[in-house]
Design a protein around this motif. Structure first.
Motif, PDB file in Angstrom:
ATOM      1  N   PRO A 158       0.816  -1.219   0.000  1.00  0.00           N
ATOM      2  CA  PRO A 158       0.000   0.000   0.000  1.00  0.00           C
ATOM      3  C   PRO A 158       0.850   1.269   0.000  1.00  0.00           C
ATOM      4  O   PRO A 158       1.817   1.381   0.751  1.00  0.00           O
ATOM      5  CB  PRO A 158      -0.807  -0.118   1.292  1.00  0.00           C
ATOM      6  CG  PRO A 158      -0.011  -1.038   2.164  1.00  0.00           C
ATOM      7  CD  PRO A 158       0.687  -1.981   1.249  1.00  0.00           C
ATOM      8  N   LYS A 159       0.464   2.208  -0.850  1.00  0.00           N
ATOM      9  CA  LYS A 159       1.193   3.473  -0.948  1.00  0.00           C
ATOM     10  C   LYS A 159       0.457   4.618  -0.256  1.00  0.00           C
ATOM     11  O   LYS A 159       1.058   5.630   0.084  1.00  0.00           O
ATOM     12  CB  LYS A 159       1.399   3.844  -2.434  1.00  0.00           C
ATOM     13  CG  LYS A 159       2.125   2.782  -3.259  1.00  0.00           C
ATOM     14  CD  LYS A 159       3.564   2.647  -2.830  1.00  0.00           C
ATOM     15  CE  LYS A 159       4.371   1.801  -3.817  1.00  0.00           C
ATOM     16  NZ  LYS A 159       3.875   0.423  -3.944  1.00  0.00           N
ATOM     17  N   GLU A 160      -0.852   4.455  -0.071  1.00  0.00           N
ATOM     18  CA  GLU A 160      -1.680   5.493   0.527  1.00  0.00           C
ATOM     19  C   GLU A 160      -2.474   4.899   1.689  1.00  0.00           C
ATOM     20  O   GLU A 160      -2.563   3.680   1.855  1.00  0.00           O
ATOM     21  CB  GLU A 160      -2.645   6.095  -0.513  1.00  0.00           C
ATOM     22  CG  GLU A 160      -1.974   6.644  -1.758  1.00  0.00           C
ATOM     23  CD  GLU A 160      -1.220   7.941  -1.501  1.00  0.00           C
ATOM     24  OE1 GLU A 160      -1.468   8.553  -0.431  1.00  0.00           O
ATOM     25  OE2 GLU A 160      -0.407   8.333  -2.346  1.00  0.00           O
ATOM     26  N   LEU A 161      -3.086   5.786   2.477  1.00  0.00           N
ATOM     27  CA  LEU A 161      -3.911   5.345   3.598  1.00  0.00           C
ATOM     28  C   LEU A 161      -5.058   4.461   3.113  1.00  0.00           C
ATOM     29  O   LEU A 161      -5.469   3.519   3.810  1.00  0.00           O
ATOM     30  CB  LEU A 161      -4.466   6.562   4.348  1.00  0.00           C
ATOM     31  CG  LEU A 161      -5.339   6.262   5.576  1.00  0.00           C
ATOM     32  CD1 LEU A 161      -4.522   5.582   6.670  1.00  0.00           C
ATOM     33  CD2 LEU A 161      -5.983   7.545   6.106  1.00  0.00           C
ATOM     34  N   GLU A 162      -5.580   4.762   1.929  1.00  0.00           N
ATOM     35  CA  GLU A 162      -6.697   3.986   1.379  1.00  0.00           C
ATOM     36  C   GLU A 162      -6.327   2.527   1.114  1.00  0.00           C
ATOM     37  O   GLU A 162      -7.197   1.683   0.932  1.00  0.00           O
ATOM     38  CB  GLU A 162      -7.195   4.631   0.086  1.00  0.00           C
ATOM     39  CG  GLU A 162      -7.887   5.971   0.267  1.00  0.00           C
ATOM     40  CD  GLU A 162      -6.923   7.096   0.626  1.00  0.00           C
ATOM     41  OE1 GLU A 162      -7.375   8.082   1.242  1.00  0.00           O
ATOM     42  OE2 GLU A 162      -5.711   6.977   0.290  1.00  0.00           O
ATOM     43  N   GLY A 163      -5.021   2.241   1.095  1.00  0.00           N
ATOM     44  CA  GLY A 163      -4.572   0.874   0.883  1.00  0.00           C
ATOM     45  C   GLY A 163      -4.626   0.015   2.136  1.00  0.00           C
ATOM     46  O   GLY A 163      -4.249  -1.154   2.105  1.00  0.00           O
ATOM     47  N   TYR A 164      -5.094   0.608   3.243  1.00  0.00           N
ATOM     48  CA  TYR A 164      -5.198  -0.119   4.507  1.00  0.00           C
ATOM     49  C   TYR A 164      -6.662  -0.242   4.928  1.00  0.00           C
ATOM     50  O   TYR A 164      -7.464   0.671   4.712  1.00  0.00           O
ATOM     51  CB  TYR A 164      -4.420   0.603   5.618  1.00  0.00           C
ATOM     52  CG  TYR A 164      -2.931   0.641   5.416  1.00  0.00           C
ATOM     53  CD1 TYR A 164      -2.107  -0.343   5.950  1.00  0.00           C
ATOM     54  CD2 TYR A 164      -2.335   1.677   4.701  1.00  0.00           C
ATOM     55  CE1 TYR A 164      -0.727  -0.302   5.774  1.00  0.00           C
ATOM     56  CE2 TYR A 164      -0.963   1.725   4.511  1.00  0.00           C
ATOM     57  CZ  TYR A 164      -0.165   0.734   5.051  1.00  0.00           C
ATOM     58  OH  TYR A 164       1.196   0.784   4.865  1.00  0.00           O
ATOM     59  N   GLU A 165      -6.979  -1.352   5.533  1.00  0.00           N
ATOM     60  CA  GLU A 165      -8.316  -1.545   6.106  1.00  0.00           C
ATOM     61  C   GLU A 165      -8.237  -1.252   7.600  1.00  0.00           C
ATOM     62  O   GLU A 165      -7.516  -1.921   8.343  1.00  0.00           O
ATOM     63  CB  GLU A 165      -8.792  -2.984   5.879  1.00  0.00           C
ATOM     64  CG  GLU A 165     -10.164  -3.259   6.483  1.00  0.00           C
ATOM     65  CD  GLU A 165     -10.567  -4.721   6.368  1.00  0.00           C
ATOM     66  OE1 GLU A 165     -11.673  -5.049   6.790  1.00  0.00           O
ATOM     67  OE2 GLU A 165      -9.746  -5.524   5.865  1.00  0.00           O
ATOM     68  N   ILE A 166      -8.978  -0.230   8.027  1.00  0.00           N
ATOM     69  CA  ILE A 166      -8.965   0.181   9.437  1.00  0.00           C
ATOM     70  C   ILE A 166     -10.321  -0.146  10.042  1.00  0.00           C
ATOM     71  O   ILE A 166     -11.356   0.305   9.559  1.00  0.00           O
ATOM     72  CB  ILE A 166      -8.675   1.691   9.567  1.00  0.00           C
ATOM     73  CG1 ILE A 166      -7.339   2.028   8.896  1.00  0.00           C
ATOM     74  CG2 ILE A 166      -8.663   2.109  11.030  1.00  0.00           C
ATOM     75  CD1 ILE A 166      -7.075   3.504   8.764  1.00  0.00           C
ATOM     76  N   LYS A 167     -10.298  -0.945  11.090  1.00  0.00           N
ATOM     77  CA  LYS A 167     -11.533  -1.371  11.735  1.00  0.00           C
ATOM     78  C   LYS A 167     -11.479  -1.042  13.219  1.00  0.00           C
ATOM     79  O   LYS A 167     -10.489  -1.330  13.890  1.00  0.00           O
ATOM     80  CB  LYS A 167     -11.733  -2.882  11.534  1.00  0.00           C
ATOM     81  CG  LYS A 167     -13.048  -3.414  12.069  1.00  0.00           C
ATOM     82  CD  LYS A 167     -13.168  -4.910  11.802  1.00  0.00           C
ATOM     83  CE  LYS A 167     -14.469  -5.469  12.357  1.00  0.00           C
ATOM     84  NZ  LYS A 167     -14.571  -6.942  12.141  1.00  0.00           N
ATOM     85  N   VAL A 168     -12.542  -0.422  13.725  1.00  0.00           N
ATOM     86  CA  VAL A 168     -12.627  -0.086  15.146  1.00  0.00           C
ATOM     87  C   VAL A 168     -13.773  -0.898  15.750  1.00  0.00           C
ATOM     88  O   VAL A 168     -14.941  -0.675  15.431  1.00  0.00           O
ATOM     89  CB  VAL A 168     -12.873   1.423  15.364  1.00  0.00           C
ATOM     90  CG1 VAL A 168     -12.878   1.746  16.856  1.00  0.00           C
ATOM     91  CG2 VAL A 168     -11.807   2.250  14.651  1.00  0.00           C
ATOM     92  N   ASP A 169     -13.443  -1.850  16.598  1.00  0.00           N
ATOM     93  CA  ASP A 169     -14.441  -2.711  17.223  1.00  0.00           C
ATOM     94  C   ASP A 169     -14.921  -2.112  18.541  1.00  0.00           C
ATOM     95  O   ASP A 169     -14.355  -1.133  19.047  1.00  0.00           O
ATOM     96  CB  ASP A 169     -13.863  -4.103  17.494  1.00  0.00           C
ATOM     97  CG  ASP A 169     -13.547  -4.854  16.211  1.00  0.00           C
ATOM     98  OD1 ASP A 169     -14.319  -4.714  15.245  1.00  0.00           O
ATOM     99  OD2 ASP A 169     -12.527  -5.569  16.169  1.00  0.00           O
ATOM    100  N   SER A 170     -15.959  -2.707  19.080  1.00  0.00           N
ATOM    101  CA  SER A 170     -16.428  -2.361  20.417  1.00  0.00           C
ATOM    102  C   SER A 170     -16.162  -3.552  21.325  1.00  0.00           C
ATOM    103  O   SER A 170     -16.069  -4.698  20.863  1.00  0.00           O
ATOM    104  CB  SER A 170     -17.919  -2.031  20.405  1.00  0.00           C
ATOM    105  OG  SER A 170     -18.668  -3.125  19.902  1.00  0.00           O
ATOM    106  N   LEU A 171     -16.035  -3.286  22.611  1.00  0.00           N
ATOM    107  CA  LEU A 171     -15.729  -4.355  23.549  1.00  0.00           C
ATOM    108  C   LEU A 171     -16.946  -5.254  23.740  1.00  0.00           C
ATOM    109  O   LEU A 171     -18.084  -4.784  23.767  1.00  0.00           O
ATOM    110  CB  LEU A 171     -15.317  -3.760  24.897  1.00  0.00           C
ATOM    111  CG  LEU A 171     -13.898  -3.198  24.906  1.00  0.00           C
ATOM    112  CD1 LEU A 171     -13.750  -2.162  25.984  1.00  0.00           C
ATOM    113  CD2 LEU A 171     -12.889  -4.318  25.118  1.00  0.00           C
ATOM    114  N   PRO A 172     -16.738  -6.572  23.854  1.00  0.00           N
ATOM    115  CA  PRO A 172     -17.865  -7.482  24.081  1.00  0.00           C
ATOM    116  C   PRO A 172     -18.517  -7.214  25.429  1.00  0.00           C
ATOM    117  O   PRO A 172     -17.880  -6.723  26.362  1.00  0.00           O
ATOM    118  CB  PRO A 172     -17.206  -8.865  24.043  1.00  0.00           C
ATOM    119  CG  PRO A 172     -15.774  -8.620  24.360  1.00  0.00           C
ATOM    120  CD  PRO A 172     -15.453  -7.263  23.805  1.00  0.00           C
TER     121      PRO A 172
END
Length: 408
Positions: A260-274
């Motif tokens: 990946p060369k740009e931020l868009e090349g990454y998958e960013i996931k923010v979960d919530s605590l169970p």
């Protein structure tokens, strides 16, 4: 100076393009990397940049860079000696007063802590301050590719026999493209000791958001280092309802493409605590009444029955007839209703929730009209002088408000 309310965890994503984020002086100033090839920015480097940003905001800084010195002091010892209150405390051998004044004077001392260790003619200084703000070293999401090129300096540094000196050869290194992750926390207990406040926390947050403003250099041209995202979690209690490790694991970053060369090349996931990691609603009453009691019951899992606790348990068993409900006129009674709040990180069970018919209430499946929920909590014995029980009931109401999208 205000107080620091609740624990904070934070995470920052930094995009690096054609820059040397943190050179290693023991490795020819090449960008730091781990044995596995992942890029690294030391915590010392990150705190240096935070200090610079705080200084740009007009804050007093104890550990200043030489080129940024704004008080004429040529060393940390000179800066400490320039404070009359600290010198008076030193003469009185009062280390607590010395540390307190240092924390009040410099924001970086009350944030990161500081070791005051200076040699003096008569007696030395040895005072340590532990700061509440901890910052991890940053690491890249994937292994970095380091580009190196040879550079030549072909100008005269000094005049020698009227002749031009020989060209000087050197190397310049840079990371082509990488996403780094910075993690950190702000501890409530240490904040109380140093006087760190909620206002200071907001300044740290702003410093992180603008981390690379006024930080350009040959190794880091303007625009080559960018803060892409700042995640800021404020807990709902001083000690924090979750460990920092659990909170930091909520953000997962993965490469979507091979390089990946740009931020868009990454998958960013923010979960919530169970929900099983939520704090128990009953713990609010324990924590408000006695923090030690809360820790023994909810952390150490120690509990011993007696006559009073057994009587209370029997009463709650009757109230917690889970799923039972009855309707009498305009009143619907539900027992043992399980409730939770993702926003507050709380979960538990209500003794009773009374739904009273009210035009300002909510619709309930299978029942006509509108109904307003009211939590009811059973307690054994006479009303208490403190408000711990009221706090627990209030938390139940807030959970119900979030679950049912209503106001109580």
């Amino acid at each position: 100076m205000g107080q620091f309310t609740n624990k904070i965890d934070f995470e920052v994503l930094v995009m690096v393009k054609n820059a040397n984020p943190n050179g290693d002086p023991l490795n020819g100033n090449r960008p730091r990397e781990t044995y596995d090839g992942f890029g690294e920015i030391s915590d010392v480097c990150i705190k240096r940049k935070i200090r610079n940003r705080l200084q740009d905001m007009g804050e007093n800084i104890f550990v200043q860079s030489e080129e940024r010195c704004d008080d004429g002091c040529k060393s940390l010892s000179d800066r400490a000696k320039s404070n009359e209150v600290m010198q008076k405390a030193l003469k009185n051998k009062d280390k607590d007063a010395y540390a307190k004044e240092a924390c009040q004077t410099w924001i970086d001392v009350r944030s990161f802590g500081q070791v005051f260790a200076f040699k003096e003619k008569d007696d030395g200084v040895s005072v340590g301050v532990r700061g509440p703000v901890s910052v991890h070293s940053a690491f890249s999401v994937i292994p970095v590719s380091i580009d190196s090129m040879q550079i030549t300096k072909s100008v005269n540094s000094e005049t020698k026999d009227g002749k031009k000196s020989s060209d000087t050869m050197g190397m310049k290194h840079k990371v082509y493209s990488a996403l780094y992750v910075i993690k950190g926390s702000i501890n409530h207990q240490l904040a109380e000791k140093t006087g760190f406040s909620d206002e200071d926390a907001e300044k740290i947050k702003e410093a992180l958001r603008t981390l690379f403003v006024n930080d350009a250099s040959s190794a880091r041209p303007d625009g080559s280092m960018e803060v892409c995202k700042v995640y800021w979690w404020t807990h709902n209690c001083p000690m924090g309802q979750y460990s920092s490790a659990k909170v930091h694991k909520l953000v997962t970053v993965k490469a979507k493409v091979e390089d990946p060369k740009e931020l868009e090349g990454y998958e960013i996931k923010v979960d919530s605590l169970p929900e099983e990691d939520y704090l128990m609603l009953s713990g609010i009453q324990h924590f408000s009444f006695c923090r030690r009691q809360w820790a023994i019951i909810h952390v150490e899992q120690q509990w011993e029955e007696n006559v009073r606790t057994t009587a209370g348990e029997l009463m709650h068993k009757k109230a917690h007839d889970e799923g039972a409900f009855e309707k009498r006129g305009n009143l619907l009674t539900v027992r043992g209703l399980r409730i939770s709040s993702r926003e507050l990180g709380l979960s538990g069970q209500c003794d009773v929730v009374e739904f009273r018919q009210d035009a300002a209430g909510i619709a309930l499946f299978g029942y006509e009209g509108k109904w307003k929920p009211v939590p009811v909590e059973y307690k054994h014995g006479a009303p208490k002088e403190h408000q711990a029980d009221e706090l627990q009931l209030c938390a139940q109401a807030m959970c119900l408000e979030e679950m049912l999208q209503t106001e109580i």
